[in-house]
Design a protein around this motif. Structure first.
Motif, PDB file in Angstrom:
ATOM      1  N   UNK A   1      33.978  -4.666  72.757  1.00 58.65           N
ATOM      2  CA  UNK A   1      35.196  -5.442  72.802  1.00 58.65           C
ATOM      3  C   UNK A   1      36.326  -4.614  73.432  1.00 58.65           C
ATOM      4  N   UNK A   2      36.385  -3.341  73.084  1.00 61.49           N
ATOM      5  CA  UNK A   2      37.424  -2.488  73.658  1.00 61.49           C
ATOM      6  C   UNK A   2      37.284  -2.431  75.174  1.00 61.49           C
ATOM      7  N   UNK A   3      36.055  -2.346  75.678  1.00 60.84           N
ATOM      8  CA  UNK A   3      35.820  -2.315  77.124  1.00 60.84           C
ATOM      9  C   UNK A   3      36.293  -3.607  77.781  1.00 60.84           C
ATOM     10  N   UNK A   4      36.061  -4.733  77.114  1.00 61.91           N
ATOM     11  CA  UNK A   4      36.494  -6.023  77.655  1.00 61.91           C
ATOM     12  C   UNK A   4      38.015  -6.099  77.734  1.00 61.91           C
ATOM     13  N   UNK A   5      38.703  -5.562  76.734  1.00 63.38           N
ATOM     14  CA  UNK A   5      40.174  -5.564  76.749  1.00 63.38           C
ATOM     15  C   UNK A   5      40.684  -4.691  77.890  1.00 63.38           C
ATOM     16  N   UNK A   6      40.094  -3.521  78.061  1.00 62.99           N
ATOM     17  CA  UNK A   6      40.512  -2.623  79.147  1.00 62.99           C
ATOM     18  C   UNK A   6      40.310  -3.310  80.499  1.00 62.99           C
ATOM     19  N   UNK A   7      39.153  -3.947  80.666  1.00 67.03           N
ATOM     20  CA  UNK A   7      38.851  -4.614  81.931  1.00 67.03           C
ATOM     21  C   UNK A   7      39.791  -5.791  82.185  1.00 67.03           C
ATOM     22  N   UNK A   8      40.049  -6.598  81.153  1.00 66.88           N
ATOM     23  CA  UNK A   8      40.861  -7.803  81.319  1.00 66.88           C
ATOM     24  C   UNK A   8      42.349  -7.504  81.469  1.00 66.88           C
ATOM     25  N   UNK A   9      42.848  -6.503  80.734  1.00 65.12           N
ATOM     26  CA  UNK A   9      44.291  -6.259  80.693  1.00 65.12           C
ATOM     27  C   UNK A   9      44.707  -4.903  81.266  1.00 65.12           C
ATOM     28  N   UNK A  10      43.708  -4.103  81.659  1.00 65.37           N
ATOM     29  CA  UNK A  10      43.972  -2.772  82.186  1.00 65.37           C
ATOM     30  C   UNK A  10      44.865  -1.960  81.242  1.00 65.37           C
TER      31      UNK A  10
ATOM     32  N   UNK B   1      44.630   0.223  77.303  1.00 64.55           N
ATOM     33  CA  UNK B   1      43.856   0.768  76.177  1.00 64.55           C
ATOM     34  C   UNK B   1      44.237   0.011  74.900  1.00 64.55           C
ATOM     35  N   UNK B   2      43.267  -0.560  74.185  1.00 64.46           N
ATOM     36  CA  UNK B   2      43.604  -1.315  72.976  1.00 64.46           C
ATOM     37  C   UNK B   2      43.843  -0.397  71.774  1.00 64.46           C
TER      38      UNK B   2
END
Length: 195
Positions: A1-10, A12-13
């Motif tokens: 999920x963290x990787x998806x957030x980084x990819x979608x929003x550029x 770090x969650x």
């Protein structure tokens, strides 16, 4: 999920826990383990109960009968009546467990020796985190969502009742459902038994 957030929003969650801290319960605290395996899940189709029940039927037909606890509402359990009846008629030991409150979950996890999780997909998978926090070994689908949360002790193809049954056998250190013979050239050949 963290990787998806980084990819979608550029970006770090920030990660925050949202499950209560469960600690492994002692036998003295909750008594002895009454279940070999526990599956905490509702009855939606992607939770994959039908394939799990078929695997338990296959195990029972081969003479291996570990107990399995399922947390299903009466409505959900009614939808699985036929595969449940079939598995039980083969000798599978399957217990339908009443729904529990969040406060009762530590006791439920403490009643099991291991957690099994055959779900095809999850947006998160809270029972995996709870099982890990409770100190249970986890046997789960070989899916990315599982590996995002835990390192299971055994994995399986969740679309295959044979794969699930074999993972349970491996975890229980039971013989596989194959026979081994030497061919005419002296090479070891493994054949699957048709049961």
């Amino acid at each position: 999920m963290a990787s998806a957030v980084i990819k979608a929003f550029n970006q770090e969650p920030d990660i925050y826990p949202f499950t209560p801290q469960l600690s492994p319960a002692s036998k003295a605290e909750y008594g002895s383990k009454s279940l070999d395996f526990l599956y905490v899940a509702s009855g939606e189709a992607h939770k994959n109960h039908i394939t799990l029940l078929a695997a338990w039927e296959r195990l029972a037909m081969s003479g291996l009968k570990p107990s399995l606890g399922l947390t299903l509402s009466a409505c959900d359990a009614a939808r699985f009546e036929a595969p449940l009846r079939s598995a039980r008629s083969a000798g599978a030991m399957i217990e339908l467990l009443p729904l529990r409150s969040a406060e009762e979950m530590p006791e439920l996890y403490a009643s099991a020796r291991a957690a099994i999780y055959p779900s095809l997909f999850e947006s998160f998978g809270l029972p995996l985190i709870e099982a890990k926090a409770a100190g249970l070994p986890i046997i789960a689908a070989e899916r990315d969502y599982v590996r995002d949360l835990v390192d299971p002790v055994e994995t399986f193809d969740p679309t295959s009742e044979n794969s699930i049954a074999r993972a349970v056998r491996r975890y229980l250190r039971q013989p596989t459902d194959r026979i081994e013979i030497l061919n005419a050239k002296g090479l070891l050949v493994k054949l699957r038994q048709n049961k």
